[in-house]
Design a protein around this motif. Structure first.
Motif, PDB file in Angstrom:
ATOM      1  N   UNK A  10       0.832  -1.210   0.000  1.00 37.95           N
ATOM      2  CA  UNK A  10       0.000   0.000   0.000  1.00 37.95           C
ATOM      3  C   UNK A  10       0.865   1.258   0.000  1.00 37.95           C
ATOM      4  N   UNK A  11       1.891   1.261   0.847  1.00 35.28           N
ATOM      5  CA  UNK A  11       2.794   2.417   0.897  1.00 35.28           C
ATOM      6  C   UNK A  11       3.549   2.553  -0.426  1.00 35.28           C
ATOM      7  N   UNK A  12       3.904   1.396  -1.021  1.00 41.48           N
ATOM      8  CA  UNK A  12       4.593   1.421  -2.310  1.00 41.48           C
ATOM      9  C   UNK A  12       3.736   2.017  -3.410  1.00 41.48           C
ATOM     10  N   UNK A  13       2.447   1.705  -3.392  1.00 42.87           N
ATOM     11  CA  UNK A  13       1.527   2.275  -4.382  1.00 42.87           C
ATOM     12  C   UNK A  13       1.418   3.790  -4.178  1.00 42.87           C
ATOM     13  N   UNK A  14       1.292   4.195  -2.903  1.00 39.66           N
ATOM     14  CA  UNK A  14       1.257   5.630  -2.599  1.00 39.66           C
ATOM     15  C   UNK A  14       2.555   6.298  -3.067  1.00 39.66           C
ATOM     16  N   UNK A  15       3.674   5.603  -2.816  1.00 38.30           N
ATOM     17  CA  UNK A  15       4.968   6.117  -3.262  1.00 38.30           C
ATOM     18  C   UNK A  15       5.036   6.262  -4.768  1.00 38.30           C
ATOM     19  N   UNK A  16       4.413   5.322  -5.489  1.00 37.17           N
ATOM     20  CA  UNK A  16       4.372   5.406  -6.951  1.00 37.17           C
ATOM     21  C   UNK A  16       3.601   6.643  -7.399  1.00 37.17           C
ATOM     22  N   UNK A 180       8.940   6.685   0.378  1.00 32.94           N
ATOM     23  CA  UNK A 180       9.816   5.548   0.092  1.00 32.94           C
ATOM     24  C   UNK A 180      10.663   5.156   1.299  1.00 32.94           C
ATOM     25  N   UNK A 181      10.906   6.093   2.196  1.00 35.08           N
ATOM     26  CA  UNK A 181      11.593   5.747   3.448  1.00 35.08           C
ATOM     27  C   UNK A 181      10.699   4.834   4.279  1.00 35.08           C
ATOM     28  N   UNK A 182       9.413   5.171   4.384  1.00 33.43           N
ATOM     29  CA  UNK A 182       8.467   4.325   5.120  1.00 33.43           C
ATOM     30  C   UNK A 182       8.362   2.959   4.461  1.00 33.43           C
ATOM     31  N   UNK A 183       8.268   2.943   3.122  1.00 34.26           N
ATOM     32  CA  UNK A 183       8.190   1.679   2.364  1.00 34.26           C
ATOM     33  C   UNK A 183       9.354   0.767   2.696  1.00 34.26           C
ATOM     34  N   UNK A 184      10.548   1.319   2.750  1.00 32.24           N
ATOM     35  CA  UNK A 184      11.752   0.518   2.972  1.00 32.24           C
ATOM     36  C   UNK A 184      11.926   0.123   4.432  1.00 32.24           C
ATOM     37  N   UNK A 185      11.302   0.850   5.340  1.00 27.78           N
ATOM     38  CA  UNK A 185      11.413   0.512   6.758  1.00 27.78           C
ATOM     39  C   UNK A 185      10.493  -0.649   7.147  1.00 27.78           C
ATOM     40  N   UNK A 186       9.385  -0.808   6.430  1.00 25.49           N
ATOM     41  CA  UNK A 186       8.445  -1.895   6.755  1.00 25.49           C
ATOM     42  C   UNK A 186       9.105  -3.252   6.554  1.00 25.49           C
ATOM     43  N   UNK A 187       9.776  -3.426   5.417  1.00 24.26           N
ATOM     44  CA  UNK A 187      10.655  -4.591   5.230  1.00 24.26           C
ATOM     45  C   UNK A 187      12.009  -4.006   4.894  1.00 24.26           C
ATOM     46  N   UNK A 188      12.877  -3.945   5.873  1.00 22.14           N
ATOM     47  CA  UNK A 188      14.070  -3.107   5.821  1.00 22.14           C
ATOM     48  C   UNK A 188      14.912  -3.344   4.572  1.00 22.14           C
ATOM     49  N   UNK A 189      15.104  -2.249   3.846  1.00 22.52           N
ATOM     50  CA  UNK A 189      15.949  -2.251   2.654  1.00 22.52           C
ATOM     51  C   UNK A 189      16.852  -1.024   2.747  1.00 22.52           C
ATOM     52  N   UNK A 190      18.097  -1.210   3.189  1.00 22.87           N
ATOM     53  CA  UNK A 190      18.993  -0.060   3.402  1.00 22.87           C
ATOM     54  C   UNK A 190      19.264   0.738   2.136  1.00 22.87           C
ATOM     55  N   UNK A 191      19.183   0.068   0.970  1.00 23.54           N
ATOM     56  CA  UNK A 191      19.475   0.753  -0.284  1.00 23.54           C
ATOM     57  C   UNK A 191      18.387   1.765  -0.649  1.00 23.54           C
ATOM     58  N   UNK A 192      17.207   1.593  -0.089  1.00 28.64           N
ATOM     59  CA  UNK A 192      16.127   2.552  -0.324  1.00 28.64           C
ATOM     60  C   UNK A 192      16.014   3.546   0.837  1.00 28.64           C
ATOM     61  N   UNK A 193      16.262   3.063   2.065  1.00 26.57           N
ATOM     62  CA  UNK A 193      16.146   3.922   3.256  1.00 26.57           C
ATOM     63  C   UNK A 193      17.160   5.069   3.230  1.00 26.57           C
ATOM     64  N   UNK A 194      18.430   4.754   2.979  1.00 27.43           N
ATOM     65  CA  UNK A 194      19.505   5.756   3.098  1.00 27.43           C
ATOM     66  C   UNK A 194      19.301   6.944   2.158  1.00 27.43           C
ATOM     67  N   UNK A 195      19.163   6.727   0.842  1.00 31.27           N
ATOM     68  CA  UNK A 195      19.029   7.896  -0.047  1.00 31.27           C
ATOM     69  C   UNK A 195      17.731   8.655   0.136  1.00 31.27           C
ATOM     70  N   UNK A 196      16.644   7.932   0.445  1.00 29.25           N
ATOM     71  CA  UNK A 196      15.364   8.621   0.591  1.00 29.25           C
ATOM     72  C   UNK A 196      15.264   9.366   1.916  1.00 29.25           C
ATOM     73  N   UNK A 197      15.963   8.865   2.940  1.00 29.58           N
ATOM     74  CA  UNK A 197      16.047   9.614   4.189  1.00 29.58           C
ATOM     75  C   UNK A 197      16.779  10.929   3.976  1.00 29.58           C
ATOM     76  N   UNK A 198      17.894  10.860   3.244  1.00 26.27           N
ATOM     77  CA  UNK A 198      18.640  12.087   2.913  1.00 26.27           C
ATOM     78  C   UNK A 198      17.814  13.003   2.003  1.00 26.27           C
ATOM     79  N   UNK A 199      17.063  12.382   1.085  1.00 26.52           N
ATOM     80  CA  UNK A 199      16.205  13.165   0.197  1.00 26.52           C
ATOM     81  C   UNK A 199      15.136  13.926   0.959  1.00 26.52           C
ATOM     82  N   UNK A 200      14.602  13.306   2.004  1.00 22.77           N
ATOM     83  CA  UNK A 200      13.604  13.977   2.842  1.00 22.77           C
ATOM     84  C   UNK A 200      14.213  15.216   3.497  1.00 22.77           C
ATOM     85  N   UNK A 201      15.432  15.072   3.995  1.00 22.42           N
ATOM     86  CA  UNK A 201      16.124  16.191   4.642  1.00 22.42           C
ATOM     87  C   UNK A 201      16.371  17.329   3.655  1.00 22.42           C
ATOM     88  N   UNK A 202      16.835  16.988   2.439  1.00 23.53           N
ATOM     89  CA  UNK A 202      17.080  18.013   1.416  1.00 23.53           C
ATOM     90  C   UNK A 202      15.782  18.698   0.988  1.00 23.53           C
TER      91      UNK A 202
END
Length: 253
Positions: A10-16, A180-202
């Motif tokens: 669901x979060x992935x669809x919202x992210x799309x 996408x940070x939330x999406x990657x945290x539900x089933x942890x995927x560091x490759x999606x969490x790291x850049x999107x977390x930084x993207x949120x800050x920017x």
């Protein structure tokens, strides 16, 4: 109770949806470029960075690289098409020197992703290894996409104007990063969490800049409008005596 996988989908669809809006947010900017017939000071960097980022993430989402990532493929496939249109418009309305630079960068990006795909598919023999390789590079690509507006942010600070930093692009960059940070945290995927977390800050920093310099931008725009009107009035006044003198000369025998 909602399962983690269903929540992630669901979060992935919202992210799309949010990412699609993000990709489409520069449309008003390009309408303005087409109307004026020039790219002015708009930078191609965000669109070049997003283009290569989508190429890398589309590769990452392939079943033979990172299984069960269809939502990653769908949105990045759409992103590739949309960014291609933007870059074509940028090429059409750019100066010759800028056009050459953009073409060379696009070719370099295509060659890079093509070589990466070839090496990963031939030298890495498991999806885990392929995911690690492409995912690590995708982090860099995603950070480039989010950091690309830094050059525009510098221009904003220098000119005290947000004219060349579209509001909706900044807003949806933030929303995209958060989803996408939330999406990657539900089933942890560091490759999606790291850049999107930084993207949120920017994204937050861009909105802070927008709020800071919005009033000064409006003031500069009003001053340019007044200056333009005064210039037209002066031209009209200078043309007046000339016309009158012509009339006098015509009346003389």
């Amino acid at each position: 109770m909602v399962s983690a996988e269903l929540a992630r989908t669901a979060v992935g669809v919202i992210g799309n949806v949010i990412a699609l809006i993000l990709f489409l947010s520069p449309v008003p900017t390009f309408i303005q470029i087409v109307k004026k017939g020039t790219v002015e000071q708009f930078s191609p960097v965000p669109y070049l960075a997003t283009f290569v980022n989508c190429l890398i993430w589309a590769l990452y989402g392939l079943p033979m690289v990172h299984p069960h990532s269809i939502l990653v493929i769908t949105i990045n496939g759409a992103g590739i098409v949309i960014e291609t249109v933007y870059l074509l418009l940028f090429l059409i309305y750019s100066t010759r020197n800028k056009r050459i630079k953009v073409v060379l960068i696009i070719l370099a990006e295509l060659v890079f992703v093509g070589v990466l795909a070839l090496l990963v598919m031939t030298l890495a023999h498991t999806t885990k290894v392929r995911s690690n390789i492409v995912g690590s590079i995708a982090i860099v690509g995603n950070i480039m996409m989010y950091a690309a507006p830094l050059s525009v942010m510098k221009l904003v600070i220098t000119t005290k104007s947000v004219e060349y930093m579209p509001f909706f692009l900044s807003l949806f960059s933030l929303l995209n990063g958060v989803s996408w940070t939330i999406y990657a945290l539900i089933r942890f995927d560091p490759y999606i969490v790291i850049p999107n977390g930084l993207g949120s800050l920017l994204g937050i920093l861009q909105l802070i800049l927008y709020a800071t310099f919005y009033k000064s931008t409006q003031r500069q725009s009003a001053e340019r409008k007044i200056a333009g009107e005064m210039g037209l009035a002066e031209m009209g006044q200078s043309a007046g005596p000339s016309k009158r003198s012509n009339v006098v000369r015509d009346e003389q025998p």
